[in-house]
Design a protein around this motif. Sequence first.
Motif, mmCIF file in Angstrom:
data_model
loop_
_atom_site.group_PDB
_atom_site.id
_atom_site.type_symbol
_atom_site.label_atom_id
_atom_site.label_comp_id
_atom_site.label_asym_id
_atom_site.label_seq_id
_atom_site.Cartn_x
_atom_site.Cartn_y
_atom_site.Cartn_z
ATOM 1 N N TYR A 36 0.882 -1.196 0.048
ATOM 2 C CA TYR A 36 -0.184 -0.057 -0.045
ATOM 3 C C TYR A 36 0.854 1.405 0.130
ATOM 4 C CZ TYR A 36 -4.113 -2.967 0.783
ATOM 5 O OH TYR A 36 -5.064 -3.673 0.680
ATOM 6 N N PHE A 37 2.073 1.160 0.812
ATOM 7 C CA PHE A 37 2.777 2.468 0.760
ATOM 8 C C PHE A 37 3.461 2.508 -0.675
ATOM 9 C CE2 PHE A 37 7.231 4.251 1.103
ATOM 10 C CZ PHE A 37 6.825 5.393 1.872
ATOM 11 N N VAL A 54 -9.381 9.371 -9.073
ATOM 12 C CA VAL A 54 -8.299 9.639 -8.463
ATOM 13 C C VAL A 54 -8.609 9.564 -6.657
ATOM 14 C CG1 VAL A 54 -6.428 11.268 -7.393
ATOM 15 C CG2 VAL A 54 -6.843 10.827 -10.260
ATOM 16 N N PHE A 55 -9.991 10.445 -6.379
ATOM 17 C CA PHE A 55 -10.050 10.607 -4.856
ATOM 18 C C PHE A 55 -10.412 9.211 -4.281
ATOM 19 C CE2 PHE A 55 -11.273 14.992 -6.195
ATOM 20 C CZ PHE A 55 -9.995 15.766 -5.923
ATOM 21 N N PRO A 56 -11.428 8.624 -4.803
ATOM 22 C CA PRO A 56 -11.556 7.087 -4.107
ATOM 23 C C PRO A 56 -10.384 6.230 -4.003
ATOM 24 C CG PRO A 56 -13.157 7.755 -5.680
ATOM 25 C CD PRO A 56 -12.067 8.466 -6.050
ATOM 26 N N ALA A 79 -5.356 12.019 1.468
ATOM 27 C CA ALA A 79 -4.663 10.952 1.940
ATOM 28 C C ALA A 79 -4.431 10.756 3.503
ATOM 29 C CB ALA A 79 -3.306 10.887 1.129
ATOM 30 N N LEU A 80 -3.960 12.102 4.037
ATOM 31 C CA LEU A 80 -3.608 12.378 5.341
ATOM 32 C C LEU A 80 -4.628 12.022 6.099
ATOM 33 C CD1 LEU A 80 -1.549 15.691 5.431
ATOM 34 C CD2 LEU A 80 -0.783 13.268 5.629
ATOM 35 N N TRP A 81 -5.986 12.394 5.571
ATOM 36 C CA TRP A 81 -7.310 12.093 6.484
ATOM 37 C C TRP A 81 -7.583 10.757 6.557
ATOM 38 C CZ3 TRP A 81 -10.826 13.858 9.782
ATOM 39 C CH2 TRP A 81 -12.172 13.483 9.868
ATOM 40 N N THR A 91 -6.550 3.426 -0.714
ATOM 41 C CA THR A 91 -4.993 3.159 -0.387
ATOM 42 C C THR A 91 -4.479 3.626 0.867
ATOM 43 O OG1 THR A 91 -4.637 3.161 -3.039
ATOM 44 C CG2 THR A 91 -2.560 3.082 -1.376
ATOM 45 N N SER A 92 -4.619 4.980 1.067
ATOM 46 C CA SER A 92 -4.336 5.511 2.358
ATOM 47 C C SER A 92 -4.902 4.999 3.481
ATOM 48 C CB SER A 92 -4.612 7.015 2.361
ATOM 49 O OG SER A 92 -3.890 7.664 1.173
#
Length: 283
Positions: free
Chosen positions: A11-12, A97-99, A48-50, A104-105
């Motif tokens: 995932y990273f 892109v958003f989903p 991604a942070l959230w 992933t995050s």
Amino acid sequence: MNGTSKKIKIYFVLLILEFFVLISMFFLNPDMISHKNYILLSSGFFLALWSFSTNLVMGLFAALFLVFAYGSYILYEAIFGGIFSFTFLKDYFWLLVFPVIAYTSSRLGECINKSFNVVQELKKNVQTLVRVDNLTGLGNKQKFYEDLCEEIRRAKRHGFTLSFMIVRIMFFKELTDIYGKSKTDDVVSLMVKNIEDTLRTEDKKYRLEDDTFAFILPNTDKKGAEVIKSRIRTNLSSITLNSGKKEEKLNFNFKIGIMPYDGKTDDVFEIRHRLEKELEYDV
């Protein structure tokens, strides 16, 4: 654990690749450089942070909100602005892109949290298995309770006398604040050495808490325990700490309690409670 570590790596790498592709598109296609796409890229970064900090549900919910907001913007521009020149590579791909970033995050964050929880559980299990105090080398609380059960059984089976002793450093927290943890640890180590020199080899020694020590004295009656108590008090009346070329004498207040085993209870917790009550009579 190995499976979780593998997922973290996957995932990273995926997350890095996602942002690599997004940033590369800006370099390869200068037409994409605009305030709108900068805002969208920034939104993806904060998404991604959230998602990483929360969970999959919250991450996908935030992604759905961004998709709705951006979709509404496209619809507004088409209806009220008369703009119909939207393309997939420049505009619509953000709706995907958003989903993807959120998923992933979120999964990366969940895997790391799971790995962290496993490590914490392992540490807890190790602490439970370890029976030795790190600083003094004495037995710890778990070892004390184990040996207490064993010595009680031996005393009852063979008719031996058995006594217990507890030593507590008074105002330990205040002493640590005054002298510092390092110097206090040195003093505790010296104190333990003095006690070990006083006790016999067969006597069992433990550190129950930072300020509390306990000793199991096989083949020792109350009179013998009183003699040992007097010797320990004399040896601990003044601790000389060598710091370089200077010797520093430190005076600590102690309370010492003794209790011969009377055979009335085999409950180790009750015995410890009664032993600690003996400290109240040491004035």
